[in-house]
Scaffold this active site. Structure first.
Site, short mmCIF file in Angstrom:
data_model
loop_
_atom_site.label_atom_id
_atom_site.label_comp_id
_atom_site.label_asym_id
_atom_site.label_seq_id
_atom_site.Cartn_x
_atom_site.Cartn_y
_atom_site.Cartn_z
N ARG A 121 0.75 -1.18 -0.06
CA ARG A 121 -0.11 0.16 0.26
C ARG A 121 0.77 1.26 0.02
O ARG A 121 0.52 2.33 -0.65
CB ARG A 121 -0.98 -0.07 1.16
CG ARG A 121 -2.15 -1.22 1.19
CD ARG A 121 -2.95 -1.04 2.41
NE ARG A 121 -2.09 -1.32 3.56
CZ ARG A 121 -2.46 -1.19 4.81
NH1 ARG A 121 -3.43 -0.48 4.96
NH2 ARG A 121 -1.66 -1.33 5.69
N ASN A 151 -6.42 -2.76 2.51
CA ASN A 151 -6.25 -4.22 2.58
C ASN A 151 -7.54 -4.62 2.69
O ASN A 151 -8.47 -4.22 3.52
CB ASN A 151 -5.35 -4.73 3.75
CG ASN A 151 -3.90 -4.61 3.49
OD1 ASN A 151 -3.49 -4.67 2.41
ND2 ASN A 151 -3.21 -4.49 4.43
#
Length: 89
Positions: A18, A36
């Site tokens: 990320r 996520n």
């Protein structure tokens, strides 16, 4: 302006995916989100066609050095005018 919903599967959690996705988004002037979701990473990305293509290619190649993308899904969705930056959720 285009907007894509991208699901990325593989070794993409716990490896900085990320963080690197956000860095790549800034590089290509892409706005949206990354987060996520159970066993994959979900990305909403919006930009012009060329920037979005470059962003997606970079993500698929593996956003972080420790990640390993095994599969992905991409669908085109409606643009979201409220997105002004790229955020990690």
């Amino acid at each position: 302006m285009q907007c894509k919903h991208i699901k990325v599967f593989g070794i993409v959690q716990g490896v900085g995916f990320r963080y690197y996705t956000e860095k790549i988004a800034r590089k290509y002037n892409v706005v949206g989100t990354v987060q996520n979701i159970s066993d994959y990473v979900e990305i909403y990305a919006q930009s012009d066609e060329a920037s979005l293509t470059s962003f997606i290619n970079a993500i698929i190649e593996g956003a972080s050095p420790a990640s390993q993308v095994e599969d992905y899904e991409i669908e085109e969705i409606e643009t979201n005018p409220s997105w002004k930056k790229f955020s990690t959720l």
